[in-house]
Scaffold this active site. Structure first.
Site, PDB file in Angstrom:
ATOM      1  CB  CYS B 106      31.796   3.504  11.411  1.00 27.28           C
ATOM      2  SG  CYS B 106      31.323   4.549  12.813  1.00 27.28           S
ATOM      3  CB  CYS B 109      30.570   3.501  17.221  1.00 29.36           C
ATOM      4  SG  CYS B 109      29.405   4.518  16.323  1.00 29.36           S
ATOM      5  CB  SER B 110      29.298  -0.195  14.877  1.00 30.82           C
ATOM      6  OG  SER B 110      28.293   0.318  15.733  1.00 30.82           O
ATOM      7  CB  CYS B 111      27.826   4.688  11.614  1.00 33.88           C
ATOM      8  SG  CYS B 111      27.725   5.603  13.162  1.00 33.88           S
TER       9      CYS B 111
END
Lengths: 89, 198
Positions: B106, B109-111
């Site tokens: 991702c 961000c941090s999906c």
């Protein structure tokens, strides 16, 4: 907690510890809890997280999460007094 | 922030103090309760994790019909096994084969697909992984211990938009005699992100 997030079954091993410090877990849980209770879309918070990570790409992840939580809550006017000046978008 | 005059056994960090201030304000306003936050943390630490994804992968390895459904409608097939919810509403499962290797990142961000993998590990959220995996994926994979042959096509999938990806690793050779439960034990989180072979 809604059943949407809950799963039945015995405790399972979760790869590794995802929170290094308790405040990180609190900041995480608060975002989920507010989303559930106010019937918001998770994307509402996620967009703030993306912006926060983008603002300071090398900042530690959970610090970006915390900053996103502050601007998000200010935007939805839940905790206006927490917003640093100029933080709302 | 100065805590002079306070009586904490160990001074609160600025970050702790900010998180605590948010929580107490929201509790005071009746938006959340601390017990609810405890419960959310408990679920994510105990019930959501790579074992869920491993269950899905093992089923796909033993049941060709399930595998087909998994690849054509990941969300529904994963829901069949009881997994779903936030960050898993729009799942796509990517099949590794002898010719194609998939890896997930991702960039923004941090999906990450929480219902099947839990919360992402630290390296997944690091700037280095997020930026380099799209620029020089083979080098990053090699550093993480996965040397891909040159003739294997490498596909990098960015989860930043609505879709959450999970990799279906290849079933290891010589596992014909194993039960579904035993197969699930072989599946790793890193294998389902695509940064390791299974």
């Amino acid at each position: 907690v809604t059943t949407d997030l809950a799963l039945d079954g015995a405790p399972r091993k979760n790869g590794e510890l995802v929170f290094d410090e308790p405040w990180q877990a609190r900041a995480f849980g608060i975002a989920i809890a507010v989303t559930e209770n106010r019937d918001l879309a998770w994307d509402d918070f996620r967009h703030h997280l993306m912006a926060s990570v983008g603002d300071a790409p090398e900042r530690p992840y959970w610090e970006s999460w915390l900053a996103a939580l502050e601007t998000w809550l200010a935007e939805i006017e839940m905790v206006q007094q927490l917003a640093p000046p100029g933080a709302t978008r | 922030v100065s805590f002079a005059g306070h009586h904490h056994p160990k001074p609160m960090s600025d970050l702790e103090a900010r998180a605590a201030a948010i929580e107490s304000l929201l509790v005071e306003k009746g938006v959340i309760t601390s017990e609810q936050v405890d419960a959310v943390i408990e679920i994510f630490q105990k019930d959501l994790g790579p074992m869920n994804g491993a269950t899905v992968v093992a089923r796909a390895w033993v049941d060709p019909g399930y595998k087909q459904r998994l690849l054509s409608d990941g969300t529904a097939a994963i829901r069949e096994l009881g997994f779903g919810g936030v960050e898993g509403e729009n799942m796509r499962v990517l099949e590794n084969t002898g010719a194609v290797h998939n890896v997930v990142v991702c960039t923004l961000c941090s999906c990450y697909p929480w219902p099947v993998l839990g919360l992402p590990p630290n390296w997944y959220k690091d700037f280095a992984y997020r930026s380099r995996m799209v620029r020089e994926p083979r080098a990053v994979l090699a550093e993480m211990g996965l040397d891909l042959a040159e003739d294997i096509e490498l596909r990098v999938w960015d989860s930043s938009a609505e879709i959450r990806y999970m990799v279906l690793p290849e079933r290891p050779e010589g596992t014909g005699g194993l039960t579904e439960g035993e197969l699930a034990q072989l599946v790793t989180r890193d294998g389902m992100v695509g940064v390791a072979a299974v």
